[in-house]
Design an enzyme around this catalytic site. Structure first.
Site, PDB file in Angstrom:
ATOM      1  N   ALA A 183     -24.680 -35.943   0.113  1.00  0.00           N
ATOM      2  CA  ALA A 183     -24.933 -35.037  -1.015  1.00  0.00           C
ATOM      3  C   ALA A 183     -26.414 -34.811  -1.282  1.00  0.00           C
ATOM      4  O   ALA A 183     -26.785 -34.368  -2.364  1.00  0.00           O
ATOM      5  CB  ALA A 183     -24.276 -35.580  -2.277  1.00  0.00           C
TER       6      ALA A 183
ATOM      7  N   SER B 288     -28.110 -32.666   0.530  1.00  0.00           N
ATOM      8  CA  SER B 288     -28.351 -31.280   0.913  1.00  0.00           C
ATOM      9  C   SER B 288     -27.006 -30.610   1.153  1.00  0.00           C
ATOM     10  O   SER B 288     -25.955 -31.254   1.120  1.00  0.00           O
ATOM     11  CB  SER B 288     -29.221 -31.189   2.184  1.00  0.00           C
ATOM     12  OG  SER B 288     -28.533 -31.758   3.290  1.00  0.00           O
ATOM     13  N   GLY B 289     -27.046 -29.306   1.387  1.00  0.00           N
ATOM     14  CA  GLY B 289     -25.860 -28.580   1.800  1.00  0.00           C
ATOM     15  C   GLY B 289     -24.721 -28.584   0.793  1.00  0.00           C
ATOM     16  O   GLY B 289     -24.922 -28.630  -0.416  1.00  0.00           O
TER      17      GLY B 289
ATOM     18  N   TYR C 202     -17.732 -33.405  18.442  1.00  0.00           N
ATOM     19  CA  TYR C 202     -17.733 -33.110  17.012  1.00  0.00           C
ATOM     20  C   TYR C 202     -16.336 -32.667  16.565  1.00  0.00           C
ATOM     21  O   TYR C 202     -15.826 -33.123  15.526  1.00  0.00           O
ATOM     22  CB  TYR C 202     -18.753 -32.014  16.708  1.00  0.00           C
ATOM     23  CG  TYR C 202     -18.758 -31.583  15.253  1.00  0.00           C
ATOM     24  CD1 TYR C 202     -19.385 -32.359  14.279  1.00  0.00           C
ATOM     25  CD2 TYR C 202     -18.128 -30.407  14.856  1.00  0.00           C
ATOM     26  CE1 TYR C 202     -19.379 -31.973  12.941  1.00  0.00           C
ATOM     27  CE2 TYR C 202     -18.119 -30.012  13.525  1.00  0.00           C
ATOM     28  CZ  TYR C 202     -18.740 -30.801  12.573  1.00  0.00           C
ATOM     29  OH  TYR C 202     -18.723 -30.423  11.250  1.00  0.00           O
TER      30      TYR C 202
END
Length: 280
Positions: A11, A13-14, A164
């Protein structure tokens, strides 16, 4: 969300930063989990610049290391008598095959094992807060991926996007199995695809992948839009009794057949528990 305690990873960023801010604006007290102290301090200061009566806090640790995940869980549990919402949101993608100190492939460790270990470590605090919620950030990148239990660490040819995608498949399988195992205990567990969002993910992956990611992000949605489903699952009364589901744009969506396979979910749980040294 008045009086609620929300623990959230990723939390600084983004979409995680946006979600934390919105939930704080709704009255929740936010407990941040971060790795980088500079970004963590800045994120905490941004939260504290809002409602001064909410004592938001932060804990630091490396979510790629099992010992750190366990330490963080103990540290947070000692500080928080109850946890109303746990948001597992931290994620990463790496351009080459790298290993953690636990000999785990970095993407698998950061994107899946962190969810698994931290959640189980905070189980008693979540149970104490019943009804509580767990929200896991997954992705449509899981589509077309399958798990090879003989190669969870991706030794048989490394593709960053494939690895991923498998880690995001793990997020959905974990969500479904956790929901099944904790059914009837007052904790809902759901996951989501936030959309292709312009965030920091992939920026430090290195080489061609970093360049391709930066170009692709010119077509991505904003973190503000990407965070909407996280906030919805963490706070909306509409999903108070919903568990084990996959959401996109605040609506239930259908993940792949592989992501819905109960036998695969159960085996992933067992294998993850072995790797973490946790009783299955």
């Amino acid at each position: 969300m008045q009086g609620k305690v929300v623990v959230i990873t990723g939390a600084t960023s983004g979409i995680g930063e946006v979600a934390a801010g919105r939930l704080a604006d709704m009255g929740a007290r936010i407990v941040l989990v971060a790795r980088d102290k500079t970004r963590g301090k800045a994120a905490l200061e941004r939260l504290r610049s809002g409602d001064k009566s909410l004592p938001h806090t932060i804990h630091y640790g490396d979510l790629s290391r099992i010992s750190e995940m366990k330490r963080l869980a103990v540290e947070i549990a000692a500080a928080e008598p109850r946890i109303d919402v746990l948001i597992n949101n931290a994620g990463a993608i790496f351009g080459s095959r790298q290993f953690t100190e636990d000999s785990l492939e970095f993407t698998f460790a950061t994107n899946h094992m962190a969810y698994f270990v931290l959640t189980l470590g905070l189980r008693e605090r979540l149970l104490a807060s019943s009804p509580a919620r767990i929200v896991n950030t997954a992705s449509d990148a899981h589509k077309g991926r399958v798990l090879d239990f003989e190669d969870l660490q991706s030794a048989k040819g490394f593709s960053a996007l494939n690895v991923y995608g498998r880690s995001k498949l793990c997020n959905i399988l974990f969500t479904r199995e956790l929901s099944r195992r904790w059914s009837g205990r007052g904790i809902t567990v759901n996951c989501l695809h936030p959309g292709f969002v312009a965030t920091r993910i992939g920026d430090g992956s290195g080489g061609l992948l970093s360049r391709e990611t930066r170009v692709a992000k010119t077509f991505a949605i904003s973190p503000e839009r990407g965070a909407q489903t996280i906030v919805y699952l963490a706070s909306s009364p509409e999903v108070a009794g919903v568990s084990g589901e996959y959401f996109y744009k605040c609506r239930p969506a259908t993940p792949t057949a592989e992501a819905r396979d109960e036998a695969t979910a159960k085996r992933l749980w067992i294998e993850s528990a072995k790797l973490a040294g946790i009783e299955a």
